[in-house]
Design a protein around this motif. Structure first.
Motif, mmCIF file in Angstrom:
data_model
loop_
_atom_site.group_PDB
_atom_site.id
_atom_site.type_symbol
_atom_site.label_atom_id
_atom_site.label_comp_id
_atom_site.label_asym_id
_atom_site.label_seq_id
_atom_site.Cartn_x
_atom_site.Cartn_y
_atom_site.Cartn_z
ATOM 1 N N UNK A 145 0.826 -1.265 0.055
ATOM 2 C CA UNK A 145 -0.170 0.028 0.043
ATOM 3 C C UNK A 145 0.813 1.109 0.000
ATOM 4 N N UNK A 146 0.338 2.369 -0.700
ATOM 5 C CA UNK A 146 0.855 3.561 -0.813
ATOM 6 C C UNK A 146 2.022 3.803 -1.759
ATOM 7 N N UNK A 147 2.151 2.919 -2.844
ATOM 8 C CA UNK A 147 3.270 3.129 -3.590
ATOM 9 C C UNK A 147 2.575 3.601 -4.979
ATOM 10 N N UNK A 148 3.238 4.302 -5.737
ATOM 11 C CA UNK A 148 2.939 4.452 -7.317
ATOM 12 C C UNK A 148 3.376 3.554 -8.128
ATOM 13 N N UNK A 149 2.595 2.855 -9.199
ATOM 14 C CA UNK A 149 2.998 2.019 -10.075
ATOM 15 C C UNK A 149 2.448 2.088 -11.288
ATOM 16 N N UNK A 150 2.964 1.366 -12.244
ATOM 17 C CA UNK A 150 2.532 1.394 -13.454
ATOM 18 C C UNK A 150 1.465 0.311 -14.013
ATOM 19 N N UNK A 151 0.192 0.757 -14.505
ATOM 20 C CA UNK A 151 -0.827 -0.137 -14.461
ATOM 21 C C UNK A 151 -1.159 -0.411 -16.051
ATOM 22 N N UNK A 152 -1.437 -1.603 -16.497
ATOM 23 C CA UNK A 152 -2.293 -2.160 -17.532
ATOM 24 C C UNK A 152 -3.525 -2.316 -17.306
ATOM 25 N N UNK A 153 -4.316 -2.069 -18.167
ATOM 26 C CA UNK A 153 -5.759 -2.630 -18.100
ATOM 27 C C UNK A 153 -6.096 -3.328 -18.998
ATOM 28 N N UNK A 154 -7.163 -4.205 -18.868
ATOM 29 C CA UNK A 154 -7.737 -5.382 -19.752
ATOM 30 C C UNK A 154 -7.715 -4.760 -21.045
ATOM 31 N N UNK A 155 -7.157 -5.519 -22.111
ATOM 32 C CA UNK A 155 -7.098 -5.080 -23.537
ATOM 33 C C UNK A 155 -5.879 -4.693 -23.844
ATOM 34 N N UNK A 156 -5.027 -4.312 -22.939
ATOM 35 C CA UNK A 156 -3.682 -3.679 -23.236
ATOM 36 C C UNK A 156 -2.961 -4.908 -23.671
ATOM 37 N N UNK A 157 -1.654 -4.373 -24.697
ATOM 38 C CA UNK A 157 -0.729 -5.425 -24.876
ATOM 39 C C UNK A 157 0.724 -5.306 -24.203
ATOM 40 N N UNK A 158 1.064 -6.196 -23.687
ATOM 41 C CA UNK A 158 2.290 -6.104 -22.768
ATOM 42 C C UNK A 158 3.497 -6.704 -23.607
ATOM 43 N N UNK A 159 4.312 -5.845 -24.151
ATOM 44 C CA UNK A 159 5.469 -6.309 -24.946
ATOM 45 C C UNK A 159 6.450 -7.220 -24.671
ATOM 46 N N UNK A 160 6.765 -7.356 -23.012
ATOM 47 C CA UNK A 160 7.712 -8.094 -22.504
ATOM 48 C C UNK A 160 7.259 -9.602 -22.428
#
Length: 797
Positions: free
Chosen positions: A85-100
């Motif tokens: 809790x309390x950290x800022x993160x990078x979020x992908x939502x459903x439908x997003x392509x994850x290249x890695x």
């Protein structure tokens, strides 16, 4: 060679756009192979804040997180150890392509708990190999903002560097070229020497067998008290952007300078060295395990850096594992040397050892920058790792690179055809680092490729931009009565003359045809479709010349001209790539062979007309007399009345025969039609050139003709019989031809089912004596034996 735009701008003060820079690079001879913008594949990802992270009810290593995103609060199941809790993160939502991970995110259940997205690590975004946890952003990053707006991403430019431009393997050298073009000011700062505070405890020596050639200069210094941890964020990002994995501060600094200044270096853990360092030739049988874990065995021709226990590094290629710097290193010895390009290349090829250092040393780095590069490495290590430097230890001297070449401003006009003022030529050379002394130009030490005055002209021309070159007609040399022709032009001329002499009329048709006609002849693919055709009947490049000739025949027939012989020589385009363009000589005969006459010589054209035409044309361009006959003809020819002539099983030279009736019907061509198509470039040129034709040799001795009739299987080709006859005695048999074929039911009634009779006339031509009856009978026996062996046939009695 890869670099980022921001990295380039550290050496080039410019306001030019990315498009202007990439155009200038290619125009300067540093062809841009691609530009990659990491922001393009990360644009969908946004900033989120973890509100709560509770243990998963059915998995010890998973957490169920409530995350505030751009779309409001959502639930994400995460297995990262730093999810809290309390950290800022990078979020992908459903439908997003994850290249890695090459996956498109969907709503799913993980151990029975729904997850509506994903919190990303650097590896999942292809930013690095780091996957120990999710990315933690700055606490002031706004929730819902795009990740690419929170963290700056820089375009990565990749260029192709030709082997003669080692100076362009450093970003500073690329910036120098762009500054000379006028795209900004070069601002690579000067490097101030770092004074030593104590004598260097590691002595360095050059063995006599390497000092003059293999390694004329070796410099080094020790820095004690360093702290070798992770390198700074800016350095790690630079290396990751060009595809390198950060290792440690000391190693990352050497990799950085390899690409930034084209100055490969190596660092040794000084505490692991035993005695002084000596640059020498390896001893046969010595071995070394390098940094990548590979073992190499030397044969005595390699240049190595060795201490008292043996080799520690392959000079100019790879360092050894035993003395490598680790996180525990506190005393480091920096090595900067100049290794011979030729010996480095030979060693690398023999050992099959590749590295960024070898790639540069074998092309020739700047020898004068060797001590300067050591000072730059010292400064970076002190700034990042701390420590105390020793005095510089140097063995050898900077090898002489001084060369002078004639500088004649008028040669630019004579060799290139560009009008460039002399003052501008001088400015260009000086901007590239040359010194101009009157009518001589002195290349800088980093340009080993400048070897003559023509190279001086090339430098001026490429910076001035060869794209501005205007075409001018060449003047005919004095005393030349006719234009000079290339071998292929002469071949094209000879083919044109011979085909015209056979009674054909030459056509010149468009290289563009309609899709329907192209598909009939194996074309019509998307790769050869015109983006903006002038009409619907010219939408595709022609696969060969036959569609255009048949269209011309149909137009002539519509106007009452039924009997035609048309030919054309020009390019065809079986594929869309540059190498797939071919030069064809094609001809068609339609209708009858002659007008009506009282002697009855008129007959429809047939396969043998096409065979005669193609053999005559091939003879005119010097094709071999004996070509392989194949039956795998393309679909636009009649499958039973056509053939391919080839050199061996792969090289198709020509195809001839009757055209398929369906093709003729589709193109509205009436009557029988035969054709041939020759690939002019497939015929090999003679290895020796002769200026005169060989004399005609006529024998004074009487020739002898003998006729043979062979009973063979009905499927045996006449050509196979002729080849066997000619091979029986190549010195005496001057000619052989078929003059009768007896086949069909009557023949089978006499000779057996599936048999036929083929009669051959053989001409024996002696050159030094009159043949005796015994000699004639001996040759006849050879002919019968050769045909029997080749075809299984027998002499007809």
């Amino acid at each position: 060679m890869k670099f980022t735009l921001a990295w380039l701008k550290e050496h080039l003060d410019t306001s030019a756009s990315l498009e202007d820079i990439t155009f200038a690079l290619t125009d300067l001879g540093l062809e841009v192979e691609g530009v990659t913008d990491p922001a393009a594949r990360l644009a969908a990802f946004t900033v989120g804040e973890v509100l709560d992270a509770t243990p998963h009810p059915d998995a010890d290593r998973l957490r169920v997180c409530r995350v505030m995103t751009v779309d409001g609060e959502t639930q994400i199941v995460c297995g990262a150890p730093n999810a809290r809790a309390g950290i800022k993160v990078v979020v992908s939502k459903p439908g997003d392509y994850i290249p890695g991970i090459d996956t498109t995110i969907k709503v799913g259940k993980i151990r029975g708990v729904e997850s509506h997205g994903m919190m990303l690590s650097e590896r999942e975004m292809e930013l690095s190999d780091e996957h120990s946890g999710i990315v933690e952003l700055s606490p002031d990053a706004p929730v819902g903002a795009r990740y690419i707006d929170v963290r700056a991403f820089d375009p990565v430019i990749e260029i192709a560097v030709t082997p003669n431009r080692p100076d362009a393997l450093g970003i500073a050298g690329i910036a120098r070229d762009l500054a000379a073009r006028g795209l900004g000011q070069l601002r690579t700062p000067a490097i101030e020497p770092v004074p030593g505070t104590f004598p260097c405890p590691v002595a360095v020596y050059l063995a006599p067998d390497v000092a003059t050639e293999a390694c004329p200069l070796f410099a080094g210094r020790l820095i004690r008290g360093v702290k070798n941890g992770p390198s700074p964020q800016w350095l790690q990002e630079r290396l990751r952007a060009i595809g390198l994995r950060p290792i440690s501060a000391l190693v990352d600094i050497t990799n950085f300078l390899t690409f930034d200044r084209n100055r490969p270096l190596h660092v040794f853990d000084a505490d692991k060295l035993n005695g002084p360092l000596t640059v020498r030739l390896a001893r046969s049988g010595e071995t070394l395990r390098t940094l990548d874990g590979k073992d190499y065995t030397f044969d005595g021709t390699e240049t190595v850096i060795a201490d008292a226990t043996g080799p520690d590094s392959i000079g100019g290629i790879k360092g050894g594992l035993r003395t490598s710097a680790t996180e525990l290193t506190t005393n480091v010895f920096i090595e900067a040397a100049y290794f011979d390009p030729i010996r480095t290349a030979r060693t690398g090829r023999r050992l099959n050892a590749t590295s960024d250092a070898r790639y540069r040393f074998e092309r020739g780095i700047d020898p004068a920058f060797t001590p300067v590069g050591l000072e730059l490495a010292t400064r970076l290590i002190l700034d990042i790792c701390g420590g105390e430097p020793s005095d510089v230890e140097i063995a050898g001297a900077v090898p002489a690179t001084g060369r002078r070449h004639r500088f004649d401003p008028e040669r630019v006009v004579r060799l290139v055809g560009m009008e460039i003022p002399e003052a501008e030529q001088v400015r260009i050379l000086e901007a590239l680092g040359f010194a101009v002394d009157g009518r001589e130009a002195i290349p800088p030490s980093w340009r080993p490729d400048i070897l003559g005055d023509a190279d001086i002209v090339e430098e001026i021309a490429r910076v001035a931009s060869l794209s501005k070159l205007e075409g001018k007609p060449l003047t005919r040399p004095a005393g030349v009565a006719r234009p000079i022709m290339s071998p292929m032009q002469r071949r094209e001329r000879d083919a044109r003359r011979r085909i015209a002499a056979l009674g054909f009329n030459e056509c010149v048709t468009y290289s563009f045809i309609d899709r329907k006609a192209a598909e009939l002849f194996g074309g019509g693919a998307e790769e050869v479709r015109l983006e903006n055709p002038i009409s619907s009947e010219m939408s595709h490049l022609r696969p060969n010349l036959l569609p255009g000739l048949l269209r011309a025949a149909a137009r002539n027939q519509a106007r009452g001209f039924a009997d035609l012989a048309l030919f054309e020589i020009g390019p065809g385009f079986p594929g869309g790539e540059p190498g797939e363009q071919m030069l064809f000589a094609c001809g068609i005969r339609v209708g009858a062979t002659a007008p009506r006459d009282p002697m009855g010589t008129r007959r429809p054209v047939d396969l043998w007309d096409a065979k005669r035409d193609v053999e005559a044309a091939l003879a005119a361009i010097g094709a071999p007399a004996s070509l392989m006959v194949r039956r795998d003809v393309p679909g636009w020819f009649h499958p039973g009345r056509s053939a391919i002539l080839s050199l061996g099983p792969k090289t198709k030279v020509a195809v001839f025969g009757e055209l398929h009736p369906k093709v003729l019907a589709e193109l509205d061509v009436k009557g029988p039609a035969v054709a041939f198509a020759i690939r002019l470039e497939a015929v090999p040129f003679p290895k020796t050139r002769t200026t005169t034709r060989p004399p005609l040799v006529v024998s004074d001795f009487q020739p002898v003709e003998r006729d043979f009739a062979f009973v063979v299987d009905a499927r045996v080709e006449a050509e196979a019989i002729l080849k066997a006859v000619r091979a029986a005695d190549k010195s005496l048999i001057g000619a052989a031809s078929i003059f009768d074929v007896f086949a069909g039911p009557k023949a089978e009634a006499q000779m057996g089912d599936g048999k036929k009779s083929v009669a051959v006339s053989v001409r024996l031509q002696p050159t030094d004596r009159t043949l005796t009856d015994a000699e004639i009978e001996a040759v006849a026996a050879k002919v019968v034996a050769s045909v029997t062996k080749a075809t299984g046939g027998s002499l007809r009695t």
